[in-house]
Each structure stands twice: as structure tokens, then as C-alpha cells.
Enzyme design. Structure first.
Site, mmCIF file in Angstrom:
data_model
loop_
_atom_site.group_PDB
_atom_site.id
_atom_site.type_symbol
_atom_site.label_atom_id
_atom_site.label_comp_id
_atom_site.label_asym_id
_atom_site.label_seq_id
_atom_site.Cartn_x
_atom_site.Cartn_y
_atom_site.Cartn_z
ATOM 1 N N GLU A 58 -4.207 -13.892 12.113
ATOM 2 C CA GLU A 58 -2.962 -14.597 13.388
ATOM 3 C C GLU A 58 -3.750 -15.696 13.928
ATOM 4 O O GLU A 58 -2.946 -16.180 14.430
ATOM 5 C CB GLU A 58 -2.017 -13.630 13.886
ATOM 6 C CG GLU A 58 -1.891 -12.307 13.167
ATOM 7 C CD GLU A 58 -1.463 -11.299 14.550
ATOM 8 O OE1 GLU A 58 -1.331 -11.142 16.319
ATOM 9 O OE2 GLU A 58 -0.350 -10.276 14.190
ATOM 10 N N TYR A 74 -5.809 -2.372 9.126
ATOM 11 C CA TYR A 74 -4.636 -2.628 10.029
ATOM 12 C C TYR A 74 -5.609 -3.696 11.526
ATOM 13 O O TYR A 74 -6.387 -3.237 12.152
ATOM 14 C CB TYR A 74 -3.772 -1.789 10.705
ATOM 15 C CG TYR A 74 -3.072 -2.209 11.426
ATOM 16 C CD1 TYR A 74 -1.332 -3.422 11.096
ATOM 17 C CD2 TYR A 74 -2.346 -2.474 12.688
ATOM 18 C CE1 TYR A 74 -0.805 -3.628 11.876
ATOM 19 C CE2 TYR A 74 -2.131 -3.050 13.737
ATOM 20 C CZ TYR A 74 -1.322 -3.746 13.216
ATOM 21 O OH TYR A 74 -0.235 -4.184 13.970
ATOM 22 N N HIS A 102 0.699 -0.604 -0.134
ATOM 23 C CA HIS A 102 -0.037 0.012 -0.103
ATOM 24 C C HIS A 102 0.740 1.470 0.039
ATOM 25 O O HIS A 102 0.131 2.497 -0.584
ATOM 26 C CB HIS A 102 -0.892 0.470 1.249
ATOM 27 C CG HIS A 102 0.134 0.184 2.692
ATOM 28 N ND1 HIS A 102 0.340 -0.905 3.249
ATOM 29 C CD2 HIS A 102 0.028 0.978 3.148
ATOM 30 C CE1 HIS A 102 1.084 0.374 4.091
ATOM 31 N NE2 HIS A 102 0.378 1.276 4.336
#
Length: 437
Positions: free
Chosen positions: A318, A180, A123
Site C-alpha cells: 500500500e 495478510y 489461495h
């Protein structure tokens, strides 16, 4: 004026001149003293054409690099946020490939017979993306690039210009507004994975990266590592979900996206348990997965249900990959594995004093952006990739790594090398690597 007065005046003038000269000599000595005693001053080094002697000193952990020639801040290569100028207009592909040092042939039979696939999410930091792609590129491999939908149009245009020069590099067929720690980050990988399982792409393993990564192992070393250490198994470092991480999957999270602002926030709604009584694991968002496992992720009901369930969790990348890889009947599963894998070298702020001795650049979200003093630690780590780099702020870090990495790549080649593949000719730095010093 008497002869005596004239003599006195001349003597005083002589003393003054001597003091001035000795002062200049002392000041010069103070700056140019023994490199082992001089504190490294980056602004004296980071300009002009970087000498390989400086890189060698930094890799050896010396506190000062030898000064070679004259240095000036004005001569420092000007890296801008817009990225390389050659990508901002229509490109001559043959010229780009040659002048950007892309390797255009498999360097060994072993590599030709073991193609890899890469998913790269980007990005910003276009200069870093070009450096990363140049380092990991091989004509037998395949590369899916996901560009954040929020990125400026000029950025997207530049990436498209570069990608259009290669048959084995393509943009993801669907772009996400990546937040994020949000589900959109996981979805970006899934989008590329769907594109890569096309039968015309005959890769063995897929590896995901972000645009601020850089390889520490060559393509051949990665292949040998996968064959020797994993032999058809997936690499997803991690453990059973720790207590202090359970809040990520116990309440519902939402993504907020607005102009210039995006984040994930928790709600008051409690989540139901994971589907199919799946046990959750926690680990790194980065992986090395077999093609069979990629197909399993996209087609198995447990995997698709877990993906749907994960949409309102915090940082689902994750837990998603590692959780599925711990299911015993999944292709290439490693149910008993823990943190082994050495995929990504990262200096976390919380690990200062244990796994590293501090960040010599600066921290962003508790992750070190590497500075000059981190180079020795980077090349001594056993990991395959390192994260994160910002060549605009610390240009010499990536310059040194690029030179060292390309030399290692070419030294392992088993074919005739082309001159345009060399970032620099044989040099002092080359000799230091060959002698192992």
C-alpha cells in the site's frame, strides 16, 4: 338424527371447509403478493436454473425479484470448498475450454493490438478464480498466477490442471507463504512481475488482482480507458502518507507463519528513514502499470533499495507502488496524481453512509462480501473491478454478474461469435440490456 339436525351438521361442515379454503387462499396471497411489496427472500429464489428476470430485477434495485416457476433448495448448484469437480482429476483441455465458455479469439483488432498482462494472487475460493479467469481471459493477453504456498495440495493441483490448458497462462516461478498485510504479499507480485517481463510476452500494461475480484469493464473498455485517460501513464491511486498511517513504516514488523495461523505483528525496533530520501505515499495495493515502469521497478536502484527497506513494514504493497510512481523521472510517473483511477470498487465498513449505504452480504476485515442487495451499487459504480465475492455463500450474485458481463463482452465483439462463448441464449435479460431498461 332428524332432518333438521342433519341440515345443521351439513351447514356447519360447509362453513368449516370454506374457512379452511379461504385460509389457504389468504396464505398463498400473502406469499405471492405484488413483487414491489414483497420482501426479497433469497432462499425462495436461489435454487434451480437462475432466470434472467431475477437478475434484471436485482440490477434495477428492486426489493423483490419476480418468482419464475417452482424453486427448491435441493436444486441449488452445490459449490464446495474443493472447487469445481472437473479440475480434481486429469482434464481434457479442449473440453474444458469449450464447456467453461473461454473465448478463444481476439474480439477486435483494437484488443489484438493492445495485449494486457495480469498478476492474480489466489489461495482459496477456486470457484471464484475460475469465474474471474473466464471473464478476463483473452488469447492475446498474459496471465501469471501466484498460488499461496500454504494452500492445500489439492487446491494447487486443481489450479495447475486449469492453467495447463493455456499457453498464455502460467504459475509464478516462485511461491510465497503469503501473510495478510505482510511483505510476502508484495513479494508475490514482484515474483510474477519478474516472470512477465520476459521479452516473449509483448504486453502493454500489467494489472494485479486477487482471486475474489470480478471485472465490471470488458477487456476492450479497459484498453480504451487506458488509452484515453492515461495514455502511457501508470495508475496508482493514493496520496502523501497520512499521519495515522505512519506507524506502518516507523517501526519494524515481522510475519508469523504457523500451521493454520499467520499474522503480522509490530516490534519495538524503530526503522531508519526510507532510502534515497524518498517521500512515502499511501494508497491502494492495486495498480495498472506500463511495461516500462515494471522494468524500472525491477532494475532501478531506488526501487530495489525501497523494496529491501519495506521488508519489515506493515502492508508495504500500500506504499511501494504508489511511492515509486510519484518519483518524477520514473517511466509513466504521475507525481501530482491523487485518488483518481477507479481501479477497485470496495465497500469499506468505515465508509457506510458516505460512499455506500451498507453491506447486504457480510463484512470480513471491514470489507463487504457482496450480497444480493449490492448488485445495483456494483454495476452503477465507475470502477473497473469489484471486490470481494464468495460464490459458495452468495451464488446468485456472481451468477447474475457473469451473465450480464458476458452479454456485454459479446455485444462489443467485431468478429463472428462462437456458440460456446455464450453463457445463455438471447433472453429477456438480453433484451433488457439492448433496450437500456
Amino acid at each position: 338424527m332428524s332432518q333438521l339436525d342433519a341440515a345443521k351438521s351439513g351447514f356447519i361442515l360447509c362453513i368449516g371447509v370454506c374457512i379452511f379454503i379461504f385460509s389457504l387462499i389468504y396464505m398463498k396471497y400473502s406469499i405471492m403478493k405484488d413483487p414491489n411489496e414483497q420482501k426479497f427472500v433469497p432462499e425462495l429464489i436461489e435454487c434451480g436454473f437462475y432466470p434472467d428476470e431475477i437478475c434484471s430485477a436485482l440490477f434495477e434495485g428492486k426489493s423483490a425479484a419476480p418468482r419464475v416457476g417452482n424453486f427448491c433448495q435441493e436444486a441449488l448448484p452445490q459449490l464446495t470448498a474443493e472447487g469445481p469437480s472437473f479440475l480434481q482429476n486429469s482434464v481434457n483441455c479442449s473440453r474444458v475450454i469449450k464447456e467453461q465458455y473461454f473465448i478463444t479469439s481476439p474480439l477486435s483488432d483494437e484488443e489484438a493490438n493492445f495485449p494486457l498482462a495480469y498478476i492474480i494472487t489466489i489461495h482459496k475460493e477456486l470457484h471464484m478464480f475460475v469465474k474471474l479467469l473466464r471473464a478476463i481471459y483473452a488469447p492475446q493477453n498474459f496471465y501469471c498466477i501466484h498460488v499461496d504456498e500454504k494452500s492445500p495440495n489439492t487446491y494447487k493441483f486443481s489450479v495447475q490442471n486449469l492453467v495447463s490448458c493455456f499457453k498464455n497462462i502460467f504459475l509464478s516461478s516462485k511461491r510465497e507463504n503469503v501473510v495478510y498485510a505482510g511483505f510476502s504479499r508484495l513479494q508475490a507480485d514482484i515474483n510474477c512481475m519478474k516472470d512477465l517481463v520476459n521479452p516473449k510476452f509483448n504486453w502493454k500494461y500489467v494489472i494485479n488482482l486477487c482471486g475474489q475480484d470480478y471485472p465490471l469493464k470488458t477487456n476492450r473498455e479497459i484498453i480504451q480507458y487506458l488509452k484515453r485517460k492515461w495514455n502511457g501513464l501508470n495508475v496508482t491511486p493514493g496520496v502523501l502518507q497520512p499521519e495515522h498511517m505512519k506507524h506502518r513504516t516507523q517501526v519494524s514488523y515481522k510475519e508469523f507463519v504457523n500451521v493454520g495461523v499467520s499474522y503480522v505483528y509490530p516490534t519495538s525496533r524503530r526503522k531508519t528513514p526510507p532510502p534515497h530520501n524518498i517521500t512515502l505515499y499511501f494508497g491502494t495495493a492495486y495498480y495498472m502499470l506500463t511495461r516500462q515502469f515494471a522494468n524500472f521497478i525491477l532494475r532501478d536502484q531506488r526501487a530495489t533499495d525501497l523494496l529491501e527497506w519495506s521488508k519489515d513494514t506493515f502492508s508495504p504493497d500500500e506504499h511501494y507502488w504508489i511511492t515509486l510512481n510519484r518519483i518524477p523521472d520514473a517511466p509513466g510517473a504521475t507525481p501530482e496524481a491523487q485518488w483518481e483511477g477507479n481501479i477497485r470498487a470496495i465497500k469499506w465498513r468505515e465508509q457506510e453512509g458516505s460512499t455506500h449505504h451498507g453491506c447486504n452480504g457480510h463484512y470480513v476485515r471491514d470489507i463487504c462480501i457482496y450480497g444480493l442487495g449490492d448488485l445495483q451499487w456494483i454495476i452503477e459504480t465507475p470502477h473497473i473491478f469489484a471486490n470481494k465475492f464468495e460464490p459458495i455463500k452468495y451464488p446468485l450474485v456472481t451468477e447474475c454478474l457473469e451473465r450480464r458481463f458476458r452479454l456485454k463482452v459479446l455485444q462489443q465483439a467485431e468478429i463472428r461469435l462462437q456458440p460456446e462463448w455464450q453463457l445463455q441464449m438471447a433472453s429477456y435479460f438480453d433484451m433488457k440490456m439492448n433496450t437500456g431498461t
